[in-house]
Design a protein around this motif. Structure first.
Motif, PDB file in Angstrom:
ATOM      1  N   UNK A   1      57.551   2.839 -35.947  1.00 43.20           N
ATOM      2  CA  UNK A   1      56.840   2.394 -34.393  1.00 43.20           C
ATOM      3  C   UNK A   1      55.239   3.862 -34.191  1.00 43.20           C
ATOM      4  N   UNK A   2      54.189   2.964 -34.565  1.00 43.22           N
ATOM      5  CA  UNK A   2      53.284   4.050 -35.346  1.00 43.22           C
ATOM      6  C   UNK A   2      53.287   4.990 -34.002  1.00 43.22           C
ATOM      7  N   UNK A   3      52.876   6.549 -34.569  1.00 45.51           N
ATOM      8  CA  UNK A   3      53.700   7.363 -33.984  1.00 45.51           C
ATOM      9  C   UNK A   3      54.172   7.553 -32.552  1.00 45.51           C
ATOM     10  N   UNK A   4      55.244   6.458 -33.191  1.00 45.73           N
ATOM     11  CA  UNK A   4      56.372   7.145 -31.975  1.00 45.73           C
ATOM     12  C   UNK A   4      57.774   7.779 -33.102  1.00 45.73           C
ATOM     13  N   UNK A   5      57.352   7.026 -33.927  1.00 40.16           N
ATOM     14  CA  UNK A   5      58.689   7.503 -34.940  1.00 40.16           C
ATOM     15  C   UNK A   5      58.282   7.594 -36.515  1.00 40.16           C
ATOM     16  N   UNK A   6      56.716   7.955 -36.582  1.00 39.26           N
ATOM     17  CA  UNK A   6      56.182   7.569 -38.177  1.00 39.26           C
ATOM     18  C   UNK A   6      55.211   8.179 -38.054  1.00 39.26           C
ATOM     19  N   UNK A   7      54.511   8.636 -39.219  1.00 41.03           N
ATOM     20  CA  UNK A   7      52.927   8.536 -39.001  1.00 41.03           C
ATOM     21  C   UNK A   7      52.599   8.122 -40.458  1.00 41.03           C
ATOM     22  N   UNK A   8      51.520   7.973 -41.239  1.00 40.03           N
ATOM     23  CA  UNK A   8      51.254   7.592 -42.561  1.00 40.03           C
ATOM     24  C   UNK A   8      50.537   8.441 -43.512  1.00 40.03           C
ATOM     25  N   UNK A   9      51.220   7.936 -44.054  1.00 37.64           N
ATOM     26  CA  UNK A   9      50.955   8.453 -45.178  1.00 37.64           C
ATOM     27  C   UNK A   9      49.514   8.683 -46.248  1.00 37.64           C
ATOM     28  N   UNK A  10      48.832   9.382 -47.041  1.00 33.60           N
ATOM     29  CA  UNK A  10      47.639   8.823 -47.736  1.00 33.60           C
ATOM     30  C   UNK A  10      47.239   9.755 -48.480  1.00 33.60           C
ATOM     31  N   UNK A  11      47.439   8.379 -49.723  1.00 30.75           N
ATOM     32  CA  UNK A  11      46.752   9.601 -50.458  1.00 30.75           C
ATOM     33  C   UNK A  11      45.045   9.400 -51.006  1.00 30.75           C
ATOM     34  N   UNK A  12      45.521  11.240 -50.463  1.00 31.69           N
ATOM     35  CA  UNK A  12      43.459  11.326 -50.504  1.00 31.69           C
ATOM     36  C   UNK A  12      42.650  10.425 -51.809  1.00 31.69           C
ATOM     37  N   UNK A  13      43.252  10.397 -52.799  1.00 34.06           N
ATOM     38  CA  UNK A  13      41.971   9.800 -53.860  1.00 34.06           C
ATOM     39  C   UNK A  13      42.404   8.612 -53.728  1.00 34.06           C
ATOM     40  N   UNK A  14      43.035   8.062 -52.434  1.00 34.47           N
ATOM     41  CA  UNK A  14      42.521   6.100 -52.804  1.00 34.47           C
ATOM     42  C   UNK A  14      42.183   5.691 -51.549  1.00 34.47           C
ATOM     43  N   UNK A  15      41.700   7.160 -50.806  1.00 32.06           N
ATOM     44  CA  UNK A  15      41.654   6.734 -48.924  1.00 32.06           C
ATOM     45  C   UNK A  15      40.143   6.642 -48.760  1.00 32.06           C
ATOM     46  N   UNK A  16      39.198   6.611 -49.549  1.00 31.57           N
ATOM     47  CA  UNK A  16      38.657   6.097 -49.138  1.00 31.57           C
ATOM     48  C   UNK A  16      37.885   5.030 -48.091  1.00 31.57           C
ATOM     49  N   UNK A  17      37.180   5.264 -47.262  1.00 32.69           N
ATOM     50  CA  UNK A  17      37.105   4.007 -45.720  1.00 32.69           C
ATOM     51  C   UNK A  17      38.198   4.220 -45.422  1.00 32.69           C
ATOM     52  N   UNK A  18      39.540   4.475 -45.661  1.00 36.48           N
ATOM     53  CA  UNK A  18      40.634   4.295 -44.743  1.00 36.48           C
ATOM     54  C   UNK A  18      40.788   5.633 -43.887  1.00 36.48           C
ATOM     55  N   UNK A  19      40.126   6.318 -43.283  1.00 37.92           N
ATOM     56  CA  UNK A  19      40.722   7.598 -42.304  1.00 37.92           C
ATOM     57  C   UNK A  19      40.307   6.799 -41.456  1.00 37.92           C
ATOM     58  N   UNK A  20      39.382   6.191 -41.043  1.00 39.28           N
ATOM     59  CA  UNK A  20      38.712   6.387 -39.937  1.00 39.28           C
ATOM     60  C   UNK A  20      40.233   4.693 -38.795  1.00 39.28           C
ATOM     61  N   UNK A  21      40.298   3.921 -40.082  1.00 42.60           N
ATOM     62  CA  UNK A  21      41.222   2.987 -38.937  1.00 42.60           C
ATOM     63  C   UNK A  21      42.981   3.120 -39.437  1.00 42.60           C
ATOM     64  N   UNK A  22      43.001   4.665 -38.799  1.00 42.44           N
ATOM     65  CA  UNK A  22      44.753   5.015 -39.563  1.00 42.44           C
ATOM     66  C   UNK A  22      45.850   4.235 -38.089  1.00 42.44           C
ATOM     67  N   UNK A  23      45.174   3.385 -36.356  1.00 42.79           N
ATOM     68  CA  UNK A  23      45.852   2.746 -35.904  1.00 42.79           C
ATOM     69  C   UNK A  23      46.389   1.398 -37.026  1.00 42.79           C
ATOM     70  N   UNK A  24      45.605   0.972 -38.320  1.00 38.94           N
ATOM     71  CA  UNK A  24      45.905  -0.605 -38.777  1.00 38.94           C
ATOM     72  C   UNK A  24      47.550  -0.224 -39.427  1.00 38.94           C
TER      73      UNK A  24
END
Length: 731
Positions: free
Chosen positions: A582-605
């Motif tokens: 349940x996004x931002x209710x029971x969890x938050x995203x875990x991001x790999x910095x080295x593979x994160x290009x372009x993803x930071x603006x789309x955390x809702x997906x």
């Protein structure tokens, strides 16, 4: 209430050190205004240097130029100034520069070591940061090449005669010097528990007495320093070309000190000798300084009985002669540094042999009290002593803001945590009681110790083991660690030591104790118990910053856990199955910095990421995400490999905040290209359209001064983006 000030320091470009350049030097603003300052005189080619401080530098530099030795050797001088300097601060910084430059190795110092004393003064802790900034500037200017951490872990730094003494040590030095020059006493006996700086005082004294006092500039000396110099002068008049030796019974420590003396001007490795080497001199020693005198040996449980007997016979002694007798016979004056609780073998001279010396009215008896090694201080020393002697009146668990002491139920966990400390600080070692045979001594493939599915060999060298390449993968013993400093120590209580809950006593099983010379000939179980308890106390005193403890026997483990805080592993982040997220209710995203290009603006997906559960005390919020931060560039706030919570940047001021940055202009040694985590500082200018960034500085927060700020100018900011703002370390 905490106080701070903006750190600012100025290290000038080198001036020529000659009379023709004096007027130019006098125009330096710190010199011109007679501000307290520090200066560094050098000859880069000859690798000679001198450090000084003054409130009247113009006069002081004139005096140096009038000194034919300094004028002939040195050719450059740098001025170190700050508007935050005062006399106490410059004395402290001068002292630190002398200590660190002497141990760094680029230059040989012409400074003497008299008067090197630590003094407390207002805002002293803030000036420690100022010193780090000075050192960073010296690194930038390539005056020095080693980081402070590298130097602090070196033996030359730990045993340097240029170490600043505390008040307790310095007063003892003055009393010793007075005794050597003004009293009729020939023997001085200095007691001090582990970590009170006995070896430091010993090397300080030897350097002091071996220095030609005629070259000492006393212009700005205080009364104690003048008194010290006069004592040295009197000693050198009393004993011209004095023959002085530092006696060290333990071979490993002796060889380490010989290596140190090789690198100190005015000292020689041949000055550090074994007790038997006192016979080699045709003339008596004028002074023998005996470090770790409690480890002097008697004719018992040693491997070289024949040579020992021959030395006794030279003095007309029978088998009851000992190394104390040799030292007394082969020297005119003696200084003994002694701590009976660190006597760990039956071959060590029993305390009763020192009784005659101590009962002599002429013997000067001194005591070192201040704890210099262990950051837990005297409270920790007393705690360990009471703990192992079942003498704790306070039954609460030990706690200290300054010292990490933990009990581990798992040796695997202990070794893992010690490994993290080794990565960060280095000089972290496992040490155990002698509860396993040393099979690998003769069979290099044999495993000596197996616990918790971990396999180790005993130390594969008995010479300077703590600094040997494979030391972290091995386990050391009392014989390879006594006399050495470690940053953290992993201490394994072996099978030979246990706790009897019915009698409330420590018990020893001799069958499980495999130091043959450590138990042979001991008839009394109480004596063996005393030696073994001394061993564990001594190795528990090795760790400067902390000690991690594990016990093989369950009853002893239960006893220790009543007094030592239990280590609790940080729970690993739990990845939540995708169908339960349940996004931002029971969890938050875990991001790999080295593979994160372009993803930071789309955390809702949320399907694009793994999602993790936050600790129970943190409520998930939209915009939160977790990243693993690697490297040592932020280790003052973020340990290497830590998972950290960030929130997406919402604009506003970020100055002074730790941020995750994305930019093609960034090349970060820890993160690779494109990303970095640093402390953010910006310079802005106002235009007709409002304010805009002129430059951005991304600063590391690290104990390792080799990390430098990333500076981005205006034309490098086109794709610059603050991705997230650091909230906290999670694991």
């Amino acid at each position: 209430m905490s106080m701070s000030f903006e750190l600012s320091i100025d290290v000038s470009e080198p001036y020529d050190f000659n009379t023709q350049s004096l007027s130019k030097i006098q125009q330096n603003p710190w010199v011109k205004n007679q501000w307290p300052l520090v200066y560094f005189i050098q000859n880069e080619v000859m690798a000679e240097a001198y450090v000084g401080e003054s409130t009247n530098a113009a006069s002081r530099i004139k005096n140096h130029l009038a000194n034919p030795v300094k004028a002939a050797v040195f050719n450059k001088i740098s001025i170190i100034g700050s508007d935050k300097f005062n006399k106490s601060a410059t004395l402290d910084i001068e002292s630190n520069l002398i200590q660190y430059i002497a141990a760094e190795g680029t230059y040989k110092l012409q400074n003497g070591n008299s008067g090197l004393v630590n003094h407390n003064y207002y805002q002293q802790d803030l000036y420690k940061d100022l010193f780090k900034e000075i050192w960073k500037k010296l690194l930038d200017k390539k005056v020095v090449s080693k980081s402070l951490k590298e130097i602090e872990n070196s033996e030359l730094f730990k045993y340097s005669p240029y170490k600043s003494l505390n008040e307790d040590q310095y007063l003892s030095v003055l009393e010793i010097l007075e005794g050597l020059t003004q009293n009729n006493s020939n023997s001085i006996f200095v007691r001090g528990s582990a970590g009170t700086g006995k070896t430091v005082v010993a090397t300080y004294l030897l350097k002091l007495l071996a220095t030609n006092i005629l070259n000492t500039d006393v212009e700005e000396f205080n009364d104690d320093e003048l008194r010290e110099v006069n004592y040295i002068r009197n000693f050198q008049l009393k004993y011209p070309n004095a023959k002085i030796g530092l006696v060290v019974a333990m071979s490993s420590l002796r060889e380490s000190l010989q290596q140190v003396f090789k690198q100190v001007p005015g000292l020689k490795p041949s000055m550090v000798i074994s007790p038997s080497e006192t016979f080699k001199s045709k003339e008596k020693y004028d002074l023998l300084i005996v470090d770790e005198a409690h480890r002097l040996r008697q004719y018992k449980n040693i491997s070289w009985m024949g040579a020992f007997r021959q030395n006794n016979q030279k003095l007309g002694l029978g088998d009851n002669g000992n190394e104390l007798d040799w030292i007394m016979a082969n020297s005119r004056n003696q200084i003994f540094f002694y701590d009976e609780p660190q006597s760990v073998k039956p071959s060590d001279i029993a305390g009763i042999h020192f009784t005659k010396l101590l009962e002599d009215q002429g013997t000067i008896k001194l005591q070192l009290n201040s704890q210099m090694r262990v950051q837990g201080g005297e409270n920790y020393i007393k705690f360990i002593d009471d703990l192992l002697n079942i003498n704790r009146e306070d039954k609460t668990v030990y706690r200290s803001a300054n010292y990490e002491l933990f009990y581990f139920d798992s040796l695997a966990d202990l070794y893992t945590e010690l490994g993290k400390k080794e990565q960060h600080y280095e000089l972290c070692r496992m040490v155990a009681g002698y509860s396993w045979p040393w099979q690998s001594k003769n069979n290099k493939t044999a495993i000596d110790i197996e616990i918790d599915n971990l396999s180790f060999q005993w130390n594969q060298t008995d010479k300077d083991w703590v600094n040997s390449p494979n030391a972290f993968k091995e386990i050391g013993c009392i014989h390879t660690t006594q006399g050495y400093d470690l940053n953290y120590t992993g201490v394994i209580f072996g099978k030979e030591i246990d706790y009897n809950k019915n009698t409330d006593q420590i018990e020893i099983d001799p069958k499980q104790y495999f130091d043959i010379n450590g138990k042979k000939g001991i008839a009394s179980p109480a004596d063996l118990k005393s030696y073994i308890i001394n061993i564990y106390k001594t190795i528990l005193y090795r760790g400067i910053k902390g000690s991690f403890v594990y016990a093989c026997n369950p009853n002893l483990a239960t006893y220790l856990k009543k007094h030592i805080p239990l280590f609790e592993k940080e729970p690993a982040l739990r990845i939540i199955p995708f169908n339960q997220v349940k996004p931002y209710v029971n969890a938050v995203p875990l991001l790999d910095i080295t593979a994160a290009a372009g993803n930071f603006s789309d955390l809702q997906i949320h399907a694009d990421f793994e999602w993790v559960e936050l600790p129970f005390n943190i409520t998930p919020q939209k915009g939160y995400f977790v990243c693993k931060v690697v490297g040592e560039s932020m280790n003052k706030r973020i340990p290497n490999g830590a998972y950290c919570l960030f929130r997406q940047d919402g604009g506003g001021s970020r100055n002074g905040k730790i941020v995750l940055i994305q930019s093609t202009a960034i090349q970060d040694a820890d993160f690779g290209s494109g990303y970095t985590v640093k402390e953010y500082h910006s310079k802005k200018v106002v235009t007709d359209e409002g304010w805009q960034h002129n430059a951005i500085s991304l600063k590391p927060l690290s104990d390792d001064l080799s990390y430098e700020a990333i500076e981005l100018t205006e034309d490098e900011l086109t794709d610059f983006k603050v991705v997230g703002v650091f909230e906290r370390v999670l694991t």
